[in-house]
Design a protein around this motif. Structure first.
Motif, PDB file in Angstrom:
ATOM      1  N   ARG A  25       0.839  -1.201   0.000  1.00 58.14           N
ATOM      2  CA  ARG A  25       0.000   0.000   0.000  1.00 58.14           C
ATOM      3  C   ARG A  25       0.868   1.243   0.000  1.00 58.14           C
ATOM      4  NH1 ARG A  25      -5.495  -0.021  -0.552  1.00 58.14           N
ATOM      5  NH2 ARG A  25      -5.066   2.096   0.006  1.00 58.14           N
ATOM      6  N   ASP A  29      -4.927   5.250  -4.228  1.00 59.69           N
ATOM      7  CA  ASP A  29      -5.890   4.289  -4.750  1.00 59.69           C
ATOM      8  C   ASP A  29      -5.208   3.319  -5.702  1.00 59.69           C
ATOM      9  OD1 ASP A  29      -8.032   5.397  -3.389  1.00 59.69           O
ATOM     10  OD2 ASP A  29      -8.479   6.811  -5.002  1.00 59.69           O
ATOM     11  N   ARG A  52     -11.094  -4.442 -13.013  1.00 55.80           N
ATOM     12  CA  ARG A  52     -12.207  -3.611 -12.531  1.00 55.80           C
ATOM     13  C   ARG A  52     -13.172  -4.427 -11.677  1.00 55.80           C
ATOM     14  NH1 ARG A  52     -11.898  -1.793 -17.939  1.00 55.80           N
ATOM     15  NH2 ARG A  52     -10.853   0.221 -18.013  1.00 55.80           N
ATOM     16  N   LEU A  55     -11.452  -5.309  -8.314  1.00 57.04           N
ATOM     17  CA  LEU A  55     -11.417  -4.153  -7.418  1.00 57.04           C
ATOM     18  C   LEU A  55     -12.811  -3.840  -6.872  1.00 57.04           C
ATOM     19  CD1 LEU A  55      -8.864  -1.827  -9.224  1.00 57.04           C
ATOM     20  CD2 LEU A  55      -8.592  -2.928  -6.993  1.00 57.04           C
ATOM     21  N   ALA A  56     -13.830  -4.011  -7.694  1.00 54.80           N
ATOM     22  CA  ALA A  56     -15.197  -3.759  -7.230  1.00 54.80           C
ATOM     23  C   ALA A  56     -15.590  -4.755  -6.141  1.00 54.80           C
ATOM     24  CB  ALA A  56     -16.172  -3.829  -8.402  1.00 54.80           C
ATOM     25  N   GLU A  57     -15.156  -6.000  -6.294  1.00 57.23           N
ATOM     26  CA  GLU A  57     -15.501  -7.048  -5.319  1.00 57.23           C
ATOM     27  C   GLU A  57     -14.653  -6.985  -4.052  1.00 57.23           C
ATOM     28  OE1 GLU A  57     -14.964 -10.711  -7.419  1.00 57.23           O
ATOM     29  OE2 GLU A  57     -16.555 -10.280  -8.856  1.00 57.23           O
ATOM     30  N   GLU A  58     -13.346  -6.742  -4.210  1.00 54.76           N
ATOM     31  CA  GLU A  58     -12.414  -6.864  -3.093  1.00 54.76           C
ATOM     32  C   GLU A  58     -11.814  -5.553  -2.617  1.00 54.76           C
ATOM     33  OE1 GLU A  58      -9.447  -9.787  -4.082  1.00 54.76           O
ATOM     34  OE2 GLU A  58     -10.931 -11.071  -5.064  1.00 54.76           O
ATOM     35  N   GLY A  59     -11.970  -4.500  -3.403  1.00 58.73           N
ATOM     36  CA  GLY A  59     -11.359  -3.224  -3.034  1.00 58.73           C
ATOM     37  C   GLY A  59      -9.840  -3.320  -3.097  1.00 58.73           C
ATOM     38  N   PRO A  60      -9.149  -2.416  -2.387  1.00 53.43           N
ATOM     39  CA  PRO A  60      -7.688  -2.400  -2.421  1.00 53.43           C
ATOM     40  C   PRO A  60      -7.044  -3.700  -1.921  1.00 53.43           C
ATOM     41  CG  PRO A  60      -8.511  -0.376  -1.451  1.00 53.43           C
ATOM     42  CD  PRO A  60      -9.688  -1.301  -1.619  1.00 53.43           C
TER      43      PRO A  60
END
Length: 68
Positions: A25, A29, A52, A55-60
């Motif tokens: 990290r 973003d 995409r 990232l929508a399902e799991e985020g960072p």
């Protein structure tokens, strides 16, 4: 005859990077492009769509799963 000494510039356990400094990290973003490149895939429309969705399902955390 001189004995060989270990090269001081070579890797050693004393020179290992501390775990606290090893992280993925950056405080920014995670973009779909970042995720595709971290996964070792080529940047294609198909791989960007995969990123995409991931990232929508799991985020960072999706990036954390790819890179230790």
């Amino acid at each position: 005859m001189p004995t060989s000494q270990p090269d001081a510039s070579g890797p050693s356990e004393d020179r290992a990077t501390p775990d606290a400094l090893l992280h993925t990290r950056t405080g920014t973003d995670v973009s779909p492009e970042d995720l595709v490149l971290a996964s070792g895939k080529d940047l294609t429309p198909k791989s960007l769509e995969w990123a995409r969705r991931k990232l929508a399902e799991e985020g960072p955390a999706a990036m954390e799963k790819l890179l230790p």
